[in-house]
Scaffold this active site. Structure first.
Site, PDB file in Angstrom:
ATOM      1  N   GLY A 208       3.586  -7.286  -8.071  1.00 49.00           N
ATOM      2  CA  GLY A 208       3.472  -6.172  -9.024  1.00 49.00           C
ATOM      3  C   GLY A 208       4.839  -5.580  -9.320  1.00 49.00           C
ATOM      4  O   GLY A 208       4.973  -4.372  -9.503  1.00 49.00           O
TER       5      GLY A 208
ATOM      6  N   ARG B 192       6.705  -3.371 -13.127  1.00 46.50           N
ATOM      7  CA  ARG B 192       6.656  -1.992 -13.632  1.00 46.50           C
ATOM      8  C   ARG B 192       6.521  -1.019 -12.452  1.00 46.50           C
ATOM      9  O   ARG B 192       6.299  -1.441 -11.309  1.00 46.50           O
ATOM     10  CB  ARG B 192       5.496  -1.807 -14.616  1.00 46.50           C
ATOM     11  CG  ARG B 192       4.134  -1.793 -13.949  1.00 46.50           C
ATOM     12  CD  ARG B 192       3.054  -1.511 -14.954  1.00 46.50           C
ATOM     13  NE  ARG B 192       1.913  -0.894 -14.323  1.00 46.50           N
ATOM     14  CZ  ARG B 192       0.684  -0.866 -14.855  1.00 46.50           C
ATOM     15  NH1 ARG B 192       0.474  -1.417 -16.025  1.00 46.50           N
ATOM     16  NH2 ARG B 192      -0.301  -0.272 -14.215  1.00 46.50           N
TER      17      ARG B 192
ATOM     18  N   ASN C 189       3.484  -4.835  -2.903  1.00 40.43           N
ATOM     19  CA  ASN C 189       3.422  -3.598  -3.689  1.00 40.43           C
ATOM     20  C   ASN C 189       2.236  -3.564  -4.656  1.00 40.43           C
ATOM     21  O   ASN C 189       1.750  -2.481  -4.990  1.00 40.43           O
ATOM     22  CB  ASN C 189       4.745  -3.466  -4.477  1.00 40.43           C
ATOM     23  CG  ASN C 189       4.648  -2.449  -5.589  1.00 40.43           C
ATOM     24  OD1 ASN C 189       4.722  -1.250  -5.364  1.00 40.43           O
ATOM     25  ND2 ASN C 189       4.456  -2.917  -6.828  1.00 40.43           N
TER      26      ASN C 189
ATOM     27  N   SER D 253       0.080   4.304   1.159  1.00 37.35           N
ATOM     28  CA  SER D 253      -0.045   5.537   0.360  1.00 37.35           C
ATOM     29  C   SER D 253      -0.256   6.717   1.296  1.00 37.35           C
ATOM     30  O   SER D 253      -0.809   6.564   2.397  1.00 37.35           O
ATOM     31  CB  SER D 253      -1.257   5.424  -0.558  1.00 37.35           C
ATOM     32  OG  SER D 253      -1.601   6.690  -1.081  1.00 37.35           O
TER      33      SER D 253
ATOM     34  N   TYR E 254     -10.011   3.679  -2.049  1.00 35.61           N
ATOM     35  CA  TYR E 254      -8.551   3.460  -2.135  1.00 35.61           C
ATOM     36  C   TYR E 254      -7.897   3.873  -0.813  1.00 35.61           C
ATOM     37  O   TYR E 254      -7.086   3.126  -0.259  1.00 35.61           O
ATOM     38  CB  TYR E 254      -7.992   4.277  -3.303  1.00 35.61           C
ATOM     39  CG  TYR E 254      -6.492   4.216  -3.447  1.00 35.61           C
ATOM     40  CD1 TYR E 254      -5.865   3.084  -3.991  1.00 35.61           C
ATOM     41  CD2 TYR E 254      -5.674   5.282  -3.059  1.00 35.61           C
ATOM     42  CE1 TYR E 254      -4.481   3.030  -4.135  1.00 35.61           C
ATOM     43  CE2 TYR E 254      -4.294   5.236  -3.197  1.00 35.61           C
ATOM     44  CZ  TYR E 254      -3.702   4.111  -3.740  1.00 35.61           C
ATOM     45  OH  TYR E 254      -2.332   4.049  -3.879  1.00 35.61           O
ATOM     46  N   SER E 255      -8.252   5.047  -0.306  1.00 35.16           N
ATOM     47  CA  SER E 255      -7.653   5.530   0.952  1.00 35.16           C
ATOM     48  C   SER E 255      -7.931   4.552   2.090  1.00 35.16           C
ATOM     49  O   SER E 255      -7.038   4.252   2.902  1.00 35.16           O
ATOM     50  CB  SER E 255      -8.227   6.896   1.337  1.00 35.16           C
ATOM     51  OG  SER E 255      -7.991   7.842   0.327  1.00 35.16           O
TER      52      SER E 255
ATOM     53  N   LYS F 102      -5.758   1.495   1.876  1.00 34.80           N
ATOM     54  CA  LYS F 102      -4.367   1.766   2.241  1.00 34.80           C
ATOM     55  C   LYS F 102      -4.247   2.040   3.753  1.00 34.80           C
ATOM     56  O   LYS F 102      -3.228   1.728   4.361  1.00 34.80           O
ATOM     57  CB  LYS F 102      -3.829   2.945   1.415  1.00 34.80           C
ATOM     58  CG  LYS F 102      -3.683   2.613  -0.078  1.00 34.80           C
ATOM     59  CD  LYS F 102      -2.680   1.490  -0.304  1.00 34.80           C
ATOM     60  CE  LYS F 102      -2.343   1.266  -1.762  1.00 34.80           C
ATOM     61  NZ  LYS F 102      -1.295   0.248  -1.951  1.00 34.80           N
TER      62      LYS F 102
ATOM     63  N   ILE G 149       3.833   9.638  -7.194  1.00 38.80           N
ATOM     64  CA  ILE G 149       5.012   9.067  -7.851  1.00 38.80           C
ATOM     65  C   ILE G 149       4.726   8.927  -9.348  1.00 38.80           C
ATOM     66  O   ILE G 149       3.621   8.527  -9.746  1.00 38.80           O
ATOM     67  CB  ILE G 149       5.362   7.678  -7.241  1.00 38.80           C
ATOM     68  CG1 ILE G 149       5.378   7.733  -5.691  1.00 38.80           C
ATOM     69  CG2 ILE G 149       6.689   7.160  -7.782  1.00 38.80           C
ATOM     70  CD1 ILE G 149       6.385   8.667  -5.065  1.00 38.80           C
TER      71      ILE G 149
END
Ligand code: NAD
Length: 232
Positions: free
Chosen positions: A8, A11, A76, A128, A141-142, A145, A174
């Site tokens: 990734g 970008r 990433n 994260s 998501y948590s 990560k 970010i």
């Protein structure tokens, strides 16, 4: 010349990391899955760009065969999912884990096959702040990560004996395309929670990855880079 692979890397945070290594004189390979515009821009900046979906074992195995050598792997590539748990489908759950954890697993496995005979290497997993402290409405998501944090520590113990270091970096909020959906009001509310008084930028994360590359006695750590967001 050392080779770094940033998944990734065309970008956002990945591009900032890729550019930082390019400035240091590395050969830098960056992958993407769909972002053709980002891929063209990254090529113009001097990166080697490969299309490879981190969810695909075939594509990742073939990517590593094409690269031959990898000295630094930065896992990433990632996707977010902001939803209340009752609205998350099983397919969405599987996709988040396939990208965020499955992709890191496949790339780390292929990288370690090359790094073990080299007796050197560095793997950096981009986790994260939500993996560290948990984010409301981002449970899947948590969890993905947080899984990366456990993966990092276990691999550091397993691979240290082969001269390979494994660490993670946990960004806070970010300013990247991943957060483009926030309104001005939402962004201002977030900034109020950050002691350093600003959102992070990709370069803040790139500096942390470079530190991990430079200090060859650091392994098994998670480096939070969040402007104080997670200080309790
Ligand atoms: P982004 O959306 O700008 O970039 C994500 C990158 O991942 C893109 O280049 C995309 O092509 C790639 N990607 C997504 N799915 C892929 C797949 N299936 N195969 C290959 N590549 C794939 O996001 P970003 O903000 O730059 O995030 C980069 C990493 O940092 C992610 O792992 C993210 O979870 C993590 N992170 C970001 C923030 C933030 O606030 N932006 C905070 C904490 C952690």
């Amino acid at each position: 010349m050392k080779t770094v692979l940033v998944t990734g890397g065309v970008r956002g945070i990945g591009l900032a990391i890729a550019e930082a290594f390019l400035k240091k004189g590395y050969r830098v390979a960056a992958t993407y899955s769909k972002d053709e515009d980002g891929a063209s821009l990254a090529k113009a900046k001097g990166l080697e760009v490969y299309r490879a979906d981190v969810r695909s074992e075939t594509e990742i195995v073939s990517l590593f065969e094409r690269l031959d050598r990898v000295d630094v792997l930065v896992n990433n590539a990632g996707v977010s999912l902001i939803k209340q748990i009752q609205d998350v489908s099983y397919g969405e759950f599987q996709n988040v884990f396939a990208v965020n954890m499955g992709g890191a697993f496949l790339c780390a496995r292929e990288a370690s096959k090359r790094m073990i005979p080299q007796k050197s290497g560095l793997i950096v997993n981009i986790s994260s702040v939500w993996g560290e402290v948990g984010g409301s409405c981002e449970s899947v998501y948590s969890a993905s990560k947080a899984a990366l944090l456990g993966f990092t520590k276990a691999l550091a113990k397993e691979l240290g004996w082969s001269g390979i270091r494994v660490n993670s970096v946990s960004p806070g909020v970010i300013d990247t395309p991943m957060n483009a959906h926030f309104s001005e009001t939402e962004t201002a509310a977030l900034v109020e929670e950050i002691p350093m008084g600003r959102l992070g930028v990709g370069e803040d994360i790139a500096k942390a990855v470079l530190y991990l590359e430079e200090n060859d006695y650091v392994t098994g750590i998670d480096l939070p880079v969040n402007g104080g967001f997670s200080v309790v």
